[in-house]
Design a protein around this motif. Structure first.
Motif, PDB file in Angstrom:
ATOM      1  N   PRO B  55       3.212  33.565  -4.104  1.00 22.49           N
ATOM      2  CA  PRO B  55       3.178  33.162  -2.702  1.00 22.49           C
ATOM      3  C   PRO B  55       3.666  31.726  -2.512  1.00 22.49           C
ATOM      4  O   PRO B  55       3.691  30.944  -3.470  1.00 22.49           O
ATOM      5  N   LEU B  56       4.047  31.398  -1.293  1.00 26.76           N
ATOM      6  CA  LEU B  56       4.420  30.033  -0.894  1.00 26.76           C
ATOM      7  C   LEU B  56       5.565  29.461  -1.728  1.00 26.76           C
ATOM      8  O   LEU B  56       5.594  28.281  -2.059  1.00 26.76           O
ATOM      9  N   GLY B  57       6.499  30.332  -2.057  1.00 27.42           N
ATOM     10  CA  GLY B  57       7.709  29.867  -2.727  1.00 27.42           C
ATOM     11  C   GLY B  57       7.476  29.397  -4.155  1.00 27.42           C
ATOM     12  O   GLY B  57       8.377  28.864  -4.797  1.00 27.42           O
ATOM     13  N   GLN B  58       6.289  29.540  -4.668  1.00 29.32           N
ATOM     14  CA  GLN B  58       6.058  29.146  -6.051  1.00 29.32           C
ATOM     15  C   GLN B  58       6.476  30.286  -6.956  1.00 29.32           C
ATOM     16  O   GLN B  58       6.677  31.403  -6.504  1.00 29.32           O
ATOM     17  N   SER B  59       6.604  29.982  -8.229  1.00 29.81           N
ATOM     18  CA  SER B  59       7.009  31.061  -9.122  1.00 29.81           C
ATOM     19  C   SER B  59       6.245  30.976 -10.433  1.00 29.81           C
ATOM     20  O   SER B  59       5.781  29.916 -10.825  1.00 29.81           O
ATOM     21  N   VAL B  60       6.127  32.136 -11.050  1.00 32.33           N
ATOM     22  CA  VAL B  60       5.564  32.181 -12.392  1.00 32.33           C
ATOM     23  C   VAL B  60       6.657  32.789 -13.263  1.00 32.33           C
ATOM     24  O   VAL B  60       7.176  33.851 -12.943  1.00 32.33           O
ATOM     25  N   GLN B  84       3.560  30.354 -19.226  1.00 40.36           N
ATOM     26  CA  GLN B  84       2.527  29.926 -18.281  1.00 40.36           C
ATOM     27  C   GLN B  84       1.356  30.912 -18.283  1.00 40.36           C
ATOM     28  O   GLN B  84       0.213  30.534 -18.126  1.00 40.36           O
ATOM     29  N   VAL B  85       1.724  32.203 -18.392  1.00 36.31           N
ATOM     30  CA  VAL B  85       0.697  33.243 -18.433  1.00 36.31           C
ATOM     31  C   VAL B  85       0.955  34.086 -19.673  1.00 36.31           C
ATOM     32  O   VAL B  85       2.021  34.687 -19.792  1.00 36.31           O
ATOM     33  N   ASN B  86       0.005  34.092 -20.587  1.00 38.58           N
ATOM     34  CA  ASN B  86       0.195  34.917 -21.775  1.00 38.58           C
ATOM     35  C   ASN B  86       0.022  36.387 -21.383  1.00 38.58           C
ATOM     36  O   ASN B  86      -0.993  36.767 -20.799  1.00 38.58           O
ATOM     37  N   ASN B  87       1.049  37.186 -21.655  1.00 40.54           N
ATOM     38  CA  ASN B  87       0.948  38.600 -21.287  1.00 40.54           C
ATOM     39  C   ASN B  87       1.773  39.447 -22.231  1.00 40.54           C
ATOM     40  O   ASN B  87       2.700  38.969 -22.883  1.00 40.54           O
ATOM     41  N   TRP B  88       1.408  40.715 -22.345  1.00 44.65           N
ATOM     42  CA  TRP B  88       2.141  41.648 -23.208  1.00 44.65           C
ATOM     43  C   TRP B  88       1.997  43.055 -22.648  1.00 44.65           C
ATOM     44  O   TRP B  88       1.131  43.321 -21.811  1.00 44.65           O
ATOM     45  N   GLY B  89       2.872  43.920 -23.093  1.00 45.30           N
ATOM     46  CA  GLY B  89       2.809  45.279 -22.563  1.00 45.30           C
ATOM     47  C   GLY B  89       3.559  46.256 -23.442  1.00 45.30           C
ATOM     48  O   GLY B  89       4.278  45.867 -24.370  1.00 45.30           O
ATOM     49  N   SER B  90       3.343  47.529 -23.150  1.00 46.98           N
ATOM     50  CA  SER B  90       4.065  48.566 -23.879  1.00 46.98           C
ATOM     51  C   SER B  90       4.218  49.792 -22.997  1.00 46.98           C
ATOM     52  O   SER B  90       3.456  49.993 -22.049  1.00 46.98           O
ATOM     53  N   VAL B 121      -1.739  33.818 -10.400  1.00 43.25           N
ATOM     54  CA  VAL B 121      -1.738  35.098 -11.103  1.00 43.25           C
ATOM     55  C   VAL B 121      -2.716  36.057 -10.441  1.00 43.25           C
ATOM     56  O   VAL B 121      -2.420  37.236 -10.249  1.00 43.25           O
ATOM     57  N   ALA B 122      -3.863  35.520 -10.039  1.00 40.31           N
ATOM     58  CA  ALA B 122      -4.855  36.352  -9.376  1.00 40.31           C
ATOM     59  C   ALA B 122      -4.252  36.958  -8.103  1.00 40.31           C
ATOM     60  O   ALA B 122      -4.439  38.128  -7.796  1.00 40.31           O
ATOM     61  N   LYS B 123      -3.503  36.107  -7.360  1.00 43.46           N
ATOM     62  CA  LYS B 123      -2.867  36.593  -6.134  1.00 43.46           C
ATOM     63  C   LYS B 123      -1.815  37.640  -6.451  1.00 43.46           C
ATOM     64  O   LYS B 123      -1.649  38.627  -5.741  1.00 43.46           O
TER      65      LYS B 123
END
Lengths: 388, 174
Positions: B55-60, B84-90, B121-123
């Motif tokens: 939101p608000l033009g910010q980025s992750v 910035q955010v540790n994440n993984w997937g499959s 991230v929550a948003k």
């Protein structure tokens, strides 16, 4: 463009709204030439169907002329006259491939709402609540039709609108109701509700070989139409006790097939019907299943109860014990219209049936509010066709 | 650092595994059905750059690398260190029973960071990441089966009152 918009109970308005646009590659836009008010639109008009929003454009029985094509639609041309099935279906998923078009997996953008209520979501439907997709309907001058490459049926020029308009819903719906009854030669078929779907169920039962058809309603001109068009025997439930009369009319054995062409807003003066009115009014129950109870009770042992009438939610005191004890087959659901388009068009062309027999009124689209009111009160009114 | 959030969801798609695998393996395609993603750019055979909507033009944003890749069966990835955010997937592709296409099983995890990024991230994932993934897979299925994602956005409607608009704005997002 002009469109018929829902604004709450007993409140539809003809408003000026923006024209529809192509939103997806398989969309087309049609200029509506004829549209009709369905009995199920009255459930919306009466405020029985949840997840409607003020301003929603109504209408799921419509046909017209193709005026714009999405880039993936290659089997239609500008100017084609087409009839559009009321369920929206992709043609590719397991359900469409199994000819269960009204259960399409991919056509409901609000599937999560329906999933919460039903476990899994049925197909989207034009103009029939946000739970069923929130699609703008066809009681309008123009309408956007998704997946038109598998939905739109081209109509030969020698057929008038009125002859084919009801391929969109009520003719296939009555036909599927009869087909679901698995009618065998010699069968007696009883149909609750002598509205348009009931009339088509009676006529279709005849086409499928029923020996006798019995129509149950309270409105004399509708019963008269059933007698005249389908040679039905009739029961006026205001004057006769339905279950007893059916027993007597069938030599004590009961109808082989019982069709509930009424659905969730059944009328009646019996104790259970009055209880339903109270419970529905106080939100203890969402639907009024008086007819369904009667159909289950009246059906012969081992017979079939077929339900084209719309139900939406929770039903009280449905005699499931009777259904179990008599070994009934129950079949129901929104019509898989796509499946019936071609065969029923051929029946119309062969002269097996002329669907115009149900039409009682024509109105300009601009007078839709008056037409809804007339149809709601069933004042000598079986079916309204609107002309934009 | 809090416990990782993991969401695991399945969908059955009436298409062969090789088609689904190939579409997913081109990570650039993911934002077409994963609505929280703005764009994914492939950097080389194993690495990619992910940009999420905020939101608000910010980025992750983060870089990720492929950790497993078995054609037509499995793709796994994880954010590189310093994300910035540790994440993984499959994502796994199995044959559905009865020749009904392919079962697609997705597992996504992230570690909700603290502070400002954590709020973002929550948003991003909303109150129900589970429902988000379910909707992502629904869109993936529609795109693969029907070639498009059903929508009613920007279609006409009659006058909606202020009350309707407020009610609409308060509706939980998908």
């Amino acid at each position: 463009m002009k469109a018929v918009c829902w604004h709450g109970k007993d409140d539809v308005r003809v408003e000026h709204v923006p024209d529809p646009q192509i939103l997806n590659p398989r969309d087309i836009i049609i200029k509506v030439t004829s549209t009709a008010i369905c009995g199920s639109d009255l459930h919306l008009y009466d405020g029985y169907i949840p997840t409607m929003e003020a301003g929603d454009i109504l209408g799921h029985e419509f046909m017209g002329e193709v005026v714009e094509l999405g880039k993936a639609v290659t089997n239609l041309s500008i100017g084609d006259r087409v009839v559009i099935p009321f369920p929206i279906a992709c043609g590719n998923c397991f359900f469409c491939q199994s000819e269960l078009w009204s259960l399409c997996d991919n056509s409901n953008p609000n599937a999560h709402i329906a999933e919460a209520l039903y476990g899994y979501a049925p197909a989207g439907i034009f103009g029939y609540s946000h739970m069923l997709g929130g699609y703008a309907g066809g009681q309008a001058e123009y309408v956007r039709v998704p997946y038109a490459d598998v939905g739109a049926l081209k109509i030969p020029s020698d057929l008038r609108d009125e002859q084919v308009l009801f391929l969109t819903d009520i003719f296939p719906t009555g036909y599927m109701a009869a087909e679901n009854g698995n009618i065998k030669p010699g069968d007696v078929v009883a149909v609750w509700g002598a509205g348009p779907v009931g009339q088509f169920a009676l006529a279709s039962a005849r086409l499928l070989g029923a020996e006798r058809v019995i129509s149950i309603d309270r409105i004399p001109d509708r019963l008269e139409l059933a007698r005249r068009h389908s040679q039905a025997e009739t029961i006026n439930f205001d004057e006769q006790e339905v279950i007893e009369t059916l027993k007597e009319l069938t030599g004590g054995r009961g109808p082989d097939v019982c069709i509930d062409a009424v659905g969730l807003e059944a009328h009646g003066a019996s104790v259970d019907a009055l209880m339903d009115r109270v419970k529905a009014a106080t939100f203890l129950e969402t639907d009024r299943p008086h007819v369904l109870r009667e159909a289950i009770q009246a059906c012969r042992k081992g017979g079939t109860v077929s339900v084209p009438g719309v139900y939406g939610g929770m039903l009280d005191k449905v005699p499931f014990g009777a259904a179990f004890g008599k070994g009934l087959t129950m079949r129901m659901g929104q019509t898989h219209v796509h499946r019936y388009l071609q065969p029923l068009l051929e029946r119309i062309q062969r002269g097996d049936i002329d669907p115009t027999f149900v039409i009682s009124h024509h109105f300009p689209l601009a007078e839709a509010p008056r037409a809804y009111e007339l149809f709601k009160h069933r004042v000598d009114c079986t079916k309204v066709v609107l002309k934009p | 650092m809090s416990e990782p959030v993991t969401v695991k969801r399945q969908v059955t798609i009436a298409q062969p595994a090789d088609k689904l695998y190939a579409f997913w393996r081109s990570f650039e395609n993911l934002p077409r059905f994963m609505h929280y993603l703005e764009a994914v750019r492939t950097l080389d055979e194993r690495r990619s750059h992910w940009m999420a909507k905020a939101p608000l033009g910010q980025s992750v944003e983060w870089d990720a690398e492929i950790t497993a890749d078995t054609p037509n069966e499995l793709i796994a990835w994880r954010a590189l260190p310093k994300a910035q955010v540790n994440n993984w997937g499959s994502v796994r592709f199995y044959a559905a029973p009865g020749d009904r296409g392919t079962v697609v099983q997705v597992e996504l995890s992230y570690e909700p960071p603290a502070g400002k990024v954590g709020d973002l991230v929550a948003k991003l994932f909303g109150a129900a990441p589970d429902q988000q993934v379910r909707e992502d897979l629904r869109r993936f299925k529609a795109l693969m089966e029907a070639g498009e994602i059903p929508t009613i956005e920007n279609q006409p409607h009659g006058e909606r009152t202020l009350l309707d608009k407020v009610a609409g704005a308060l509706k939980p997002s998908k």
